[in-house]
Scaffold this motif. Structure first.
Motif, PDB file in Angstrom:
ATOM      1  N   HIS C  94       0.807  -1.227   0.000  1.00 48.76           N
ATOM      2  CA  HIS C  94       0.000   0.000   0.000  1.00 48.76           C
ATOM      3  C   HIS C  94       0.832   1.264   0.000  1.00 48.76           C
ATOM      4  O   HIS C  94       0.345   2.328   0.338  1.00 48.76           O
ATOM      5  N   ALA C  95       2.091   1.169  -0.352  1.00 51.03           N
ATOM      6  CA  ALA C  95       2.900   2.390  -0.377  1.00 51.03           C
ATOM      7  C   ALA C  95       2.460   3.252  -1.549  1.00 51.03           C
ATOM      8  O   ALA C  95       2.193   2.758  -2.639  1.00 51.03           O
ATOM      9  N   THR C  96       2.342   4.548  -1.285  1.00 54.11           N
ATOM     10  CA  THR C  96       2.069   5.476  -2.385  1.00 54.11           C
ATOM     11  C   THR C  96       3.375   6.155  -2.772  1.00 54.11           C
ATOM     12  O   THR C  96       4.401   5.973  -2.124  1.00 54.11           O
ATOM     13  N   ALA C  97       3.291   6.930  -3.849  1.00 50.82           N
ATOM     14  CA  ALA C  97       4.499   7.621  -4.313  1.00 50.82           C
ATOM     15  C   ALA C  97       5.042   8.556  -3.238  1.00 50.82           C
ATOM     16  O   ALA C  97       6.226   8.811  -3.169  1.00 50.82           O
ATOM     17  N   ASP C  98       4.153   9.049  -2.393  1.00 46.51           N
ATOM     18  CA  ASP C  98       4.611   9.957  -1.345  1.00 46.51           C
ATOM     19  C   ASP C  98       5.253   9.220  -0.180  1.00 46.51           C
ATOM     20  O   ASP C  98       5.967   9.814   0.620  1.00 46.51           O
ATOM     21  N   ASP C  99       4.977   7.920  -0.083  1.00 48.37           N
ATOM     22  CA  ASP C  99       5.578   7.183   1.027  1.00 48.37           C
ATOM     23  C   ASP C  99       7.011   6.796   0.737  1.00 48.37           C
ATOM     24  O   ASP C  99       7.776   6.506   1.648  1.00 48.37           O
ATOM     25  N   VAL C 100       7.368   6.744  -0.556  1.00 50.80           N
ATOM     26  CA  VAL C 100       8.761   6.415  -0.863  1.00 50.80           C
ATOM     27  C   VAL C 100       9.525   7.725  -0.988  1.00 50.80           C
ATOM     28  O   VAL C 100       9.796   8.207  -2.068  1.00 50.80           O
ATOM     29  N   ALA C 101       9.838   8.302   0.131  1.00 49.77           N
ATOM     30  CA  ALA C 101      10.625   9.530   0.138  1.00 49.77           C
ATOM     31  C   ALA C 101      11.641   9.453   1.258  1.00 49.77           C
ATOM     32  O   ALA C 101      11.861  10.401   1.984  1.00 49.77           O
ATOM     33  N   LEU C 102      12.244   8.271   1.390  1.00 50.65           N
ATOM     34  CA  LEU C 102      13.259   8.116   2.432  1.00 50.65           C
ATOM     35  C   LEU C 102      14.520   8.869   2.060  1.00 50.65           C
ATOM     36  O   LEU C 102      15.265   9.324   2.908  1.00 50.65           O
TER      37      LEU C 102
END
Lengths: 511, 228, 105, 654
Positions: C94-102
């Motif tokens: 359920h990761a969105t594009a905004d969640d992959v901002a590590l």
């Protein structure tokens, strides 16, 4: 006009055979070696059961790279021969000139260096497989295609071949979510920018009626173009795509994130081979085909170069992650190459070629060292992890220092002449302001390189218990090669510079 | 007249489809809208005497690509509804709208500058030859090299998919600070959803809020997982 | 009345630009990586439409050939893109594009 | 015999390479002796070339030895070649000569250091780079040497790299010099773009054809480079900090050789300077004289024995640039040579003191050392008299020559330059005397706690927190004389400082050896002044008197009791005068000097740090854009697309 009109047309009863273009297989030899090598490697690996075969894959990949360079040699002779000269083949889609051959060699070297760094990495990270090697080879094939493309669509396909393989490489560390993040970011933005690039090709196609660079050049020279809106807009959009590949500001956003997240030896390839191929495409399009529009694109490349130089230098200074620092530093370097491109002269191209050749060794070596310092897990990349490296690993620290000094442009290293040639070219082409800006940015970035060097030498290691580094044989060979070239080209740059001078790009008609 | 109707219908399909992709909260609906656009474009291909391409468009795009996307959607169960009223990045929508309108205006401006006419030399097309034959001839003469190298592209696609499909060996590696960052991102998302929930007062709000809370919980759970 | 409504190539070109811009907008506002990906497909399709239109206007088959290549590229991009997205979603469901901002800064 | 010129840099290079490979194995004194031998051999080779040049006719005393074709630039070729001419050989002579002495000294000084061999690796590399700088036949070879010495300086400053202060001093030196190098490089590019050559011979020949504005630009850009390397305003701030390195390094690099590189460069390109506008040399002269004055005032308020010498070096370099600015190239080189002697002597002497004091550098904790360190004290006093401008020591003659040319350059400007120079000379005499009196005379203070020593040196204002002696009551100090490896160079340099003026005595034209020797290089552009012999004498006597005044004032302030005791008849009548002087020097004067020093430490340093901070702040702002969200990045790309498209569409209509 009938909508379905063409359906009603009967097929010709007696189809005449199509006359296919003459194909000079020798001209495609370097490409064939790379692709063939990749296929053989893949096939071979399916018969090898052992996980320990990585060494063999590495050796084979290097062999393929050397083979590609070997295939260039006779072509180079042919091209430099006054009687034969540069030529095009495959119906004008492939250009064989000094430029494309030079870039082929640079890319092949980058392949070999990347393979040597990948070797131990895969074992260390428990990722042993043949695919990274295959992908690097195929990606290199894309780079070679770009550097010899005489047709925009070939250039586009080369770009995609190059990029798609690299997207996979970026995401290939399966135990690090940051690696996947890098892959997603690179992929989404890459696809986004290549859509723009493709639209640019479409507009140029509408504007000139062809995608072939030779024909475009011919069109510009024979036709007085009054309505060139399509051509200019197309050029703008193509600049976006190519600017993305070479990480020119403001198309650079992916670079730091992707470099930081990707497996480090893959970054070696991204920073050297991919960037070189991107510039090859940029030079072919701008300097060769759109030479007539130099007055139009020079100011914008000027602006891109200034932004790239400064953003790279300034942002590098404030980082704490060494991979990120080097990512920004590579953006700064891209700015320097753009300075050479901006000159739009043979001398500028020559300088850009020298820069790319020297830079390939420099950046590959730098990321090679970073690969080793990253240690198991590829996570030790903070500046603190470099503290006191001179104490525990004096040799490695010295090598890294050399690369950093060379990147700063200190004399007696190849980096100095790289910057020197580019700036001479800019001054000669009348872009003195750009030369001044470029040098100012190098003053800023000098601080960065110094900062890393200082932590290498001046501080004590933070954690005593960190596992001791060892330099694997393959990486050692690659580092030795990088050091040797950096020093030799720093003392005696003539060898590369003269080759670069012979490597002028030419759009030759089919022959 | 026929052409006008065909264009109007197809263009409408394209635009509705495109807008559907952008504005469907459910990704499955978005994929189906995409099919609408693809069909519309196929019709427009036919209207421009590119019959073979129209067929390929339908088969490859609608038949393969969209199906693949749908397959992944279903397989991973990522068909969760995306709350489009939430925009965690401040100003993103407005900036995106301005910039895409800018691109549109500038491209149309470029097209208009030549009076929507091509400026290249107009060729002589043998209208008696079917487009498949012409295409075939073109692919094997002018575009021979390009045609050959597409094979490399396909090989890469296969090899790449294999590489990424492998299951990792060993534990996931977490860098220092990564867990905090993940928690921070999850919090940001939850806050944005809460903000959007507070603004609106429509029906069905409750369900969405519940979903938002769930997403926040999921994010935190993921973060916890990482910390472990 | 009829004269004013004749379909000219301009209509196709503007339609292409419209779809392209909608695709670009979608990529910037959607968070689901798969939907972002569909937006890229929209953009590519807009370009193919432009190519075919130009091809007809120029009375040249080249533009149509290019569309074939664009199709191949799109197919390859889909395969790899989905593979990358799947690899990510397997780790972070359920990761969105905004969640992959590590990675940032 | 001039074709062995390549041997001059080759020997230190060989030494460097051998030490690099086998330095560890050679170990403690071995590595040092090898390095010294390499440098000494280079000195001998220089002598051979010198003899060869002497054998030539005056106008043909210049030969270029091309080693190899270096690199193609455009359609041109740049060679690696060495130029043996009077200027370069004069430089090489004192570089290798003083260099050898300092190598020898270092063997004693670095005794027991864990990184003993590494130190000599750097030293030899430095000598090689410095020789490359002065012997290079074109701007590029010089530039390589220029960067090389910068690199060595950086490495040597941070030699004891466990110390954070050293590390940051090295960084500062590196970055400040990069700013100067930037000017140098731009000058090279400009010369290349306009004249198509960087070769000194061709530059000299082609300078006349240059447009005034271009020549001025090249000259001033080179001068920017020179201000960096030679520590002039505005790029002088690195040199005082650079004193963190081992003392022989300070002597060799930051006093005798590297810092004179800028003066050398300006002398070397004198034809270009002459082809520029008239105000260009004036800029150089004013920068020089202002630097000289400001640095001298700062030196007055320093308590660190090496910091005094550091500011004094900046001040003396200012004199040299004053000379270049007024066209007195010979005087500049003359002062450069005598300065190399006495400043190396002073630094080595201070090193000997620090060595004997077990690392103590605060002058407030010294005093009366002449009894325990007789050789050091005697030689240091010679150096003091030389730099203070007391006849007949060498510094008097070379400084007087510069002031004479400043006076003779005419007009109100000439008088002003002369007057500031003269005041600086007075200050020089004062602060050097202060140093000598504080270190070698008076009561021993090394076993007193800091608070007490503040009273003894009232003029210091007693900042207890300043300097290295912050911690009271440290280990017992037993000052002692240094070993012979250290004292022998001191004695040799003392002799040279005392009699160094013989190379260019002003009394008759026959005695102008240096002037005649340098004539082929700088003769054409050397200023010709017309000053009556009587005026010359008056100026010289005035300068000498002023030097004595400076010494006497210092004596009155720092040795008051002693002076009264020894020569009561002289000073008894001058009681109130002496009192007044003491009041001034101890009150408002001190405050003024301290204010200047404060300004230097806070505002000038602050400006440099401010620029760095600006870059950092800008970077942080830009970082916010790099938010990590892929959609923001797409936004950035789209913005780029709009800008590019907009630009190209605009081209259609503009």
């Amino acid at each position: 006009m009938a909508v379905f009109g063409s359906l009603s047309q009967p097929l010709p009863a007696d189809p005449t055979p199509v006359e296919t273009p003459s194909v000079d297989w020798a001209a495609a030899a370097p490409l064939l070696v790379l692709v063939g090598g990749a296929l053989v490697l893949m096939l071979w690996s399916s018969f090898v059961r052992s996980r320990r075969a990585t060494h063999l894959y590495t050796a084979f990949t290097c062999l393929v790279a050397v083979g590609a360079i070997g295939a260039v040699v006779p072509l180079w002779r042919e091209v430099q021969d006054a009687d034969r000269g540069p030529f095009s083949t495959f119906g004008g889609a492939v250009g064989v000139d000094g430029f494309s051959l030079f870039m082929t060699v640079v890319i092949a070297v980058a392949v070999a260096l990347a393979a040597l760094f990948i070797d131990d990495y895969l074992r260390r990270e428990q990722l042993e497989s043949v695919e990274p090697f295959v992908l690097v080879l195929l990606s290199a094939a894309g780079g070679v295609i770009m550097s010899q493309a005489n047709d925009l669509i070939v250039l586009f396909l080369g770009l995609e071949i190059l990029s798609i393989a690299v997207y996979v490489l970026a995401a290939s560390h399966r135990r690090r979510v940051t690696s996947q993040e890098a892959g997603v970011k690179y992929f989404v933005l890459g696809a986004f920018s290549s859509a723009f690039f493709l639209y640019g090709i479409a507009l140029v196609y509408g504007g000139t009626g062809t995608t072939n660079l030779i024909e475009i050049l011919e069109y510009f020279s024979t036709t007085v173009v009054t309505d060139d809106g399509l051509v200019l807009a197309g050029l703008a959009l193509m600049l976006v795509g190519l600017g993305f590949k070479v990480a020119a500001v403001p198309f650079h956003f992916w670079t730091p994130d992707v470099y930081q997240g990707s497996p480090t030896p893959m970054v070696t390839w991204m920073a050297s081979g991919v960037k070189a191929a991107g510039f090859a495409g940029l030079i072919r399009v701008l300097v060769l085909a759109f030479d007539a529009y130099a007055v139009d694109w020079q100011p914008i490349v000027f602006a891109l170069a200034v932004a790239t130089l400064f953003v790279g230098a300034v942002l590098a200074v404030v980082q704490t992650d060494v991979k990120r620092m080097m990512a920004y530093s590579s953006i700064n370097h891209a700015g320097f190459v753009l300075v050479g491109v901006q000159a739009a002269t043979d001398q500028g191209v020559e300088a850009a070629l020298f820069y790319l050749a020297a830079y390939t060794f420099l950046i590959a070596g730098t990321f090679g060292v970073i690969t080793l310092v990253g240690r198991r897990g590829d996570g030790h990349h903070r500046l603190d992890d470099y503290r006191g490296l001179a104490r525990t690993q004096p040799g490695l620290a010295l090598v890294l220092t050399l690369f950093l000094l060379a990147q700063a442009g200190v004399p007696l290293t190849s980096g100095f002449f790289a910057k020197f040639y580019v700036i001479v070219a800019a001054v000669d082409a009348g872009s003195t302001v750009l030369a001044v800006v470029a040098m100012l940015s190098s003053v800023i970035s000098a601080y960065l390189y110094l900062r890393i060097t200082v932590s290498l030498y001046m501080s004590d290691p933070t954690e005593e218990g960190a596992p001791r580094l060892r330099v694997p044989v393959a990486a050692g060979i690659a580092l030795a090669l990088c050091v040797a070239v950096t020093l030799v080209a720093g003392v005696w740059p003539g060898s590369i510079a003269e080759t670069a001078r012979d490597a002028v790009p030419v759009l030759a008609a089919v022959g | 007249m026929v052409e006008l109707v065909v264009f109007a219908v197809a263009a409408a399909a394209c635009l509705v489809g495109a807008l559907g992709v952008v504005f469907s909260e459910n990704p499955v609906h978005a994929a189906l809208s995409l099919v609408g656009t693809l069909f519309g474009i196929a019709v427009l291909f036919v209207a421009q005497e590119a019959n073979f391409l129209a067929a390929v468009q339908v088969i490859v795009y609608a038949g393969a690509i969209v199906v693949l996307i749908l397959f992944v959607l279903m397989l991973l169960g990522v068909d969760r509804v995306e709350n489009l009223r939430v925009e965690p990045l401040v100003g993103q929508r407005a900036a995106a709208a301005v910039l895409s309108l800018g691109v549109l205006a500038l491209v149309v401006g470029a097209l208009a500058s030549t009076g929507y006419e091509v400026t290249g030399p107009v060729g002589e097309l043998d209208v008696t030859v079917a487009d498949v034959n012409r295409l075939g001839e073109s692919l094997f003469t002018d575009y021979l090299f390009a045609f050959e190298i597409t094979s490399v592209l396909l090989v890469i696609a296969v090899v790449g998919a294999i590489t990424l499909a492998r299951r990792p060996r060993g534990e996931e590696i977490v860098d220092p600070g990564q867990a905090e960052r993940e928690a921070q991102l999850a919090r940001r998302m939850a806050e944005a959803e809460a903000r959007a929930g507070g603004d609106g007062a429509g029906e069905g709000e409750g369900a969405e809020e519940a979903e938002g809370a769930e997403a926040g919980a999921a994010g935190e759970a993921a973060a916890e997982e990482v910390t472990r | 009345m009829m004269v004013a409504l004749e379909v000219t190539p301009a209509w196709y070109l503007v339609l292409g630009a419209l779809i392209f811009s909608i695709g670009a907008y979608g990529l910037m506002v959607r968070r689901n990586p798969l939907v972002m990906f569909m937006c890229v497909e929209l953009m590519l399709n807009a370009v193919t439409l432009t190519f075919v239109t130009f091809s007809r206007m120029l009375r040249d088959t080249g533009g149509q050939s290019i569309v074939v290549f664009v199709l191949v590229v799109a197919a390859a991009e889909v395969v790899v893109g989905l593979a990358i997205i799947v690899a990510l979603l397997r780790k972070r469901p359920h990761a969105t594009a905004d969640d992959v901002a590590l990675l940032e800064g | 015999m001039t074709d062995v010129v390549w041997l001059i840099p080759a020997l230190p290079l060989a030494g460097f390479l051998v030490l690099l490979v086998a330095g560890r194995r050679l170990g403690e004194p071995g590595a040092g002796w090898l390095a010294t031998a390499a440098c000494g051999g280079s000195f001998l080779a220089t002598l051979v070339v010198y003899a060869g040049l002497l054998g030539e006719e005056e106008h043909s005393r210049s030969s270029v030895t091309t080693l190899f074709e270096w690199m193609p630039v455009g359609d041109l070729q740049v060679d690696v070649g060495f130029l043996a001419d009077p200027l370069s050989i004069a430089m090489a002579l004192f570089i290798t000569g003083v260099g050898t002495l300092i190598h020898l000294y270092s063997i004693g000084y670095m005794h027991g250091d864990a990184d003993f061999p590494k130190f000599f690796v750097y030293l030899n590399l430095f000598v090689f780079s410095m020789l490359l700088l002065v012997l290079g036949s074109n701007l590029l070879v010089t530039f390589v040497g220029w960067e090389g010495v910068g690199l060595c300086s950086y490495l040597l400053i941070s030699f004891w790299f466990t110390d954070e202060a050293n590390a940051s001093a090295g960084k500062k030196a590196f970055v400040t010099n990069r700013v100067g190098d930037w000017g140098f490089l731009l000058a090279i590019f400009l010369a290349f773009a306009t004249l198509g050559t960087v070769d000194y011979g061709e530059l000299a020949a082609g300078a006349g054809e240059l447009a005034g504005v271009t020549a001025t630009a090249i000259a001033l850009l080179l001068f920017l480079g020179a201000t960096g390397k030679s520590a002039q305003i505005p790029l002088y701030i690195w040199l005082p900090d650079a004193m963190a390195g081992p003392t022989p390094v300070s002597a060799l690099i930051h006093a005798a050789t590297m810092v004179t590189g800028g003066v050398f460069l300006m002398t070397r390109v004198n034809p270009i300077l002459a082809a520029g506008y008239d105000w260009a040399p004036d800029v150089i002269a004013w920068v020089g004289v202002v630097t000289a004055f400001v640095a001298a005032t700062i030196a007055v308020a320093q308590n660190d024995i090496k910091k005094v010498l550091a500011y004094s070096t900046i001040s003396q370099l200012g004199y040299m640039f004053l000379a270049v600015g007024v066209g007195a190239y010979v005087a500049a080189v003359f002062h450069m040579i005598t300065h190399a002697f006495f400043k190396a002597l002073l630094f080595l002497g201070s090193g000997s003191v620090i060595h004997g004091m077990g690392g103590e550098q605060d002058m407030r904790r010294m005093g009366g050392l002449r009894k325990v360190m007789p050789v050091t004290a005697a030689t240091f006093i010679v150096g003091w008299l030389a730099i203070a401008g007391v006849p007949p020591f060498s510094g008097f003659f070379s400084k007087d020559e510069i002031l004479l040319y400043a006076w003779g350059s005419g007009g109100a400007q000439g008088r002003a330059l002369w007057a500031i120079g003269l005041v600086t000379a007075l200050l020089t005499a004062y602060y050097m005397s202060r140093q000598v009196f504080m270190v070698f005379f008076g009561e021993p203070r090394w076993d007193e706690p800091v608070a007490a020593s503040a009273g003894a040196a009232a003029a210091d204002g007693g900042e207890a927190g300043d300097g290295t002696a912050g911690e009271a009551g440290h280990a017992e100090v037993r000052p002692h004389e240094s070993p012979w490896q250290m004292t022998v160079p001191l004695v040799v340099l003392a002799v040279l400082s005392a009699v160094g003026e013989v190379i260019n005595l002003p009394f008759t034209d026959d005695l102008h050896f240096l002037e005649r020797w340098l004539h082929p290089v700088v003769g054409a552009n050397e200023a010709h002044i017309d000053v009556a012999t009587g005026t010359k004498w008056a100026l010289a006597v005035g300068a000498a008197v002023l030097a004595l005044v400076g010494i006497l004032v210092a004596a009155a302030v720092y040795l008051r009791r002693r002076v009264r005791a020894v020569e009561p008849s002289v000073l008894a009548h001058a009681w109130y005068y002496d009192e007044a002087i003491t009041r001034f020097a101890g009150g408002p004067g001190t405050r003024f000097f301290e204010a200047v020093a404060w300004f230097d430490a806070h505002v000038v340093d602050g400006a440099v740090n401010g620029v760095a901070a600006l870059v950092r702040t800008g970077g942080r702002r830009l970082r916010a854009v790099q938010s990590g969200f892929v959609r923001s990045y797409a936004l950035g790309i789209s913005a780029g697309v709009v800008v590019l498209l907009g630009y190209f569409i605009a081209r259609l209509y503009v």
